[in-house]
Enzyme design. Structure first.
Site, PDB file in Angstrom:
ATOM      1  N   HIS A   1      16.674   5.520 -23.247  1.00  0.00           N
ATOM      2  CA  HIS A   1      15.330   5.531 -24.153  1.00  0.00           C
ATOM      3  C   HIS A   1      14.495   6.673 -24.096  1.00  0.00           C
ATOM      4  O   HIS A   1      13.708   6.735 -22.790  1.00  0.00           O
ATOM      5  CB  HIS A   1      14.692   4.122 -23.418  1.00  0.00           C
TER       6      HIS A   1
ATOM      7  N   CYS B   1      19.638   2.900 -27.728  1.00  0.00           N
ATOM      8  CA  CYS B   1      20.271   2.178 -27.238  1.00  0.00           C
ATOM      9  C   CYS B   1      21.037   1.127 -28.062  1.00  0.00           C
ATOM     10  O   CYS B   1      22.007   1.486 -28.482  1.00  0.00           O
ATOM     11  CB  CYS B   1      19.316   1.276 -26.209  1.00  0.00           C
TER      12      CYS B   1
ATOM     13  N   GLU C   1      11.981   7.373 -25.414  1.00  0.00           N
ATOM     14  CA  GLU C   1      10.429   7.203 -25.510  1.00  0.00           C
ATOM     15  C   GLU C   1       9.700   6.927 -24.237  1.00  0.00           C
ATOM     16  O   GLU C   1       8.476   7.000 -24.229  1.00  0.00           O
ATOM     17  CB  GLU C   1      10.364   5.891 -26.646  1.00  0.00           C
TER      18      GLU C   1
END
Length: 589
Positions: free
Chosen positions: A545, A413, A547
């Site tokens: 993102h 990001c 993750e």
């Protein structure tokens, strides 16, 4: 339950004494153990704050904001549930006081209550029960099976004023769904005090007494403590809390959070839950049971690997909330998952981004030198997402260092955006390049505000949720490390949370100098989603993102790439060769 043939079973997880002692992990671990039986499990998190969602909460106040496929901004515990249970939850799986009151007030404004006085009981408590029952029957698994069990975590602690309507709703709910379909796990603290380290049961006794006074009786006590139960503690808790000794569990500090399911299983929680909820009466196919058994074998091996003395890979994480690591909990988990899947233990060096900035700006020269020592010693550098100007120049310097010194780099990001700013300034000659988020009238706006985003409100107004990214049909993109790590697919779906993006007007110049945008949004092709640097061991940026979709047994591809590159195994992996083996197992990728 109306026409539903099967009644979902509910496990409520409450907490006592103090908050933050691991209700989420115990709830997630319990759900995982039920999945190893072949059961389909979903979850709900109840947060008693008035916010509609977690989107406007500071990471330093509440930890990470977790984003779901549907764009819901929710509590970080839902991330634990998704990772442990391999489910995809929705914004409805996170209940807040704000959501419940808004729903009831909207009904009142429409006249749904026909002139009645609207009260906490029964209107708020009924709304809570209806919500739990509705969401508890919605499939969140990949195979689309209806849930057998729904785990509901009650945020906060018993006795909080904010939690009172939810406690009362659950007291009523136990009768709505029936005794055999309702189980309460109470998580409490057994502190170790005094010079001799004696375990004290009084706080747990008081907590259970409060819970009983509110009309709920625990079926299982999960007692958090630094050490295992001393002799007689289980029996004492059993006697004063009116539960059988076999229903009292010691959840002491262990090797890692991945060992908590093992700890609970060893003490017999599966037998207790099976008896209490009559799980043996559920008809499961042999294939489903076999999948559950296989899951347990894989999980046990994963946890065993976490406890082994593996080679260490040092990753510098450069952020602005580094003094509360829960702000980056999904990043930490993604690094752990990737590391353990390549048989490496990850050592995270937390670097406060502002500490990397010009020495003259610093009141504490020691922090400046320590920050740069971490950078110099790192095997890989990761710059996660974030908001606000503080530390941005430090993140730009981190990207520059990784680019110039061939250190593996992953930017997420804002971490991708600062990589673009660095490259524009120091390679393309755009000296004053910046993001309009921080310099609205800058000479070279290489990162700009997204045109359709609403500037008037804060909550839920970003580009949120799962969006498709398409790999570009260029020679570099077809052979890019990122595409190979994703298995050579043409399109990937990842979760977003941002308001700014790379300015498409500068893309051509950036690419001409070697910064390639190998992935763009599938809808317009004008949003830059994945960047990769030419002639670098591993330099990848993602506007999304990654993750959020990491799983212990299925790590995020770009995190896997970072760990492989940082441990010197990426080229071997991408060419189809074997990577590091454990002592007695061969890693399956």
């Amino acid at each position: 339950m109306g026409s539903n043939a099967k009644q979902t079973k509910y496990i409520i997880v409450s907490g006592g004494v103090i908050s933050g002692i691991g209700k989420g992990i115990i709830a997630s671990s319990t759900g995982l153990l039920l999945k190893t039986l072949g059961l389909n499990v979903t979850s709900i998190k109840i947060d008693p704050y008035l916010n509609i969602d977690a989107g406007t909460l500071s990471p330093l106040d509440h930890g990470e904001v977790f984003v779901l496929d549907d764009g819901g901004e929710v509590d970080l515990d839902l991330g634990n549930y998704e990772r442990y249970l391999s489910v995809k939850l929705t914004r409805d799986n996170n209940i807040t006081t704000g959501k419940i009151y808004r729903e009831v007030i909207d009904k009142e404004r429409r006249g749904d209550y026909l002139g009645k006085t609207v009260q906490v009981v029964p209107h708020i408590t009924n709304a809570i029960q209806d919500w739990v029952e509705r969401v508890g029957n919605v499939s969140t698994s990949e195979d689309g099976r209806a849930p057998d069990v729904c785990i509901v975590e009650l945020g906060g602690t018993v006795g909080d004023i904010e939690s009172a309507p939810f406690i009362e709703a659950m007291r009523q709910f136990q009768f709505r769904v029936g005794h055999d379909n309702f189980c309460l796990i109470h998580v409490s603290l057994v502190p170790v005090v005094g010079a001799v380290g004696e375990q004290k049961t009084k706080p747990t006794q008081a907590s259970v007494r409060d819970l009983r006074g509110l009309g709920l009786s625990p079926d299982i006590l999960a007692c958090r403590s630094a050490i295992p139960f001393e002799e007689g503690i289980r029996e004492k808790l059993s006697m004063f809390c009116q539960v059988s000794p076999k229903q009292v569990f010691s959840v002491h500090d262990c090797e890692s959070l991945y060992h908590v399911p093992i700890l609970l299983r060893q003490q017999g929680i599966i037998d207790v839950l099976t008896e209490r909820l009559k799980l043996n009466e559920l008809k499961l196919s042999p294939e489903v049971r076999s999948e559950g058994e296989s899951l347990w074998v894989q999980w046990s091996e994963f946890a065993r690997r976490r406890a082994r003395d593996l080679d260490v890979v040092n990753i510098a994480v450069v952020g602005k909330y580094t003094y509360l690591t829960d702000s980056y909990i999904s990043v930490v988990k993604a690094l752990e998952h990737a590391g353990l899947n390549v048989n490496r233990k990850v050592k995270i060096s937390w670097v406060e981004a502002s500490d990397l900035e010009e020495f003259s700006m610093h009141k504490d020269p020691l922090k400046y030198h320590e920050a740069w020592q971490h950078m110099c010693a790192a095997d890989g550098i990761l710059v996660p997402g974030g908001f606000g100007e503080r530390g941005v120049e430090g993140k730009v310097l981190a990207s520059k260092w990784a680019r110039e010194h061939n250190t593996p780099y992953l930017g997420i990001c804002l971490g991708m955006q600062v990589a673009v700013i660095d490259f524009a300034r120091n390679v393309c000659g755009m000296t004053n390049a910046h993001s309009t988020e921080f310099r609205e009238a800058c000479e070279h706006p290489v990162v700009v505000f997204m045109p359709e985003i609403d500037r008037t409100t804060m909550g839920g107004t970003m580009r949120l949720g799962s969006r498709p990214t398409k790999f570009q049909d260029t020679e570099f993109a077809r052979n890019s490390k990122a595409k190979k790590l994703y298995g050579g697919v043409e399109e990937v779906h990842e979760r977003h949370r941002h308001r700014y993006e790379v300015n498409p007007e500068v893309v051509k110049e950036l690419e001409s100098k070697g910064l390639k945008f190998v992935g763009r949004d599938a809808e317009t092709g004008e949003r830059m989603e994945i960047l990769e640097l030419e002639n670098h061991p591993y330099f990848v940026g993602a506007q999304y993102h990654p993750e959020y979709l990491t799983r212990p047994l299925n790590p995020s591809p770009v995190f896997l790439g970072l760990l492989l590159a940082a441990s010197g195994q990426l080229d071997t992996y991408l060419s189809g060769g074997e990577i590091a083996k454990d002592v007695d197992t061969k890693l399956k990728m």
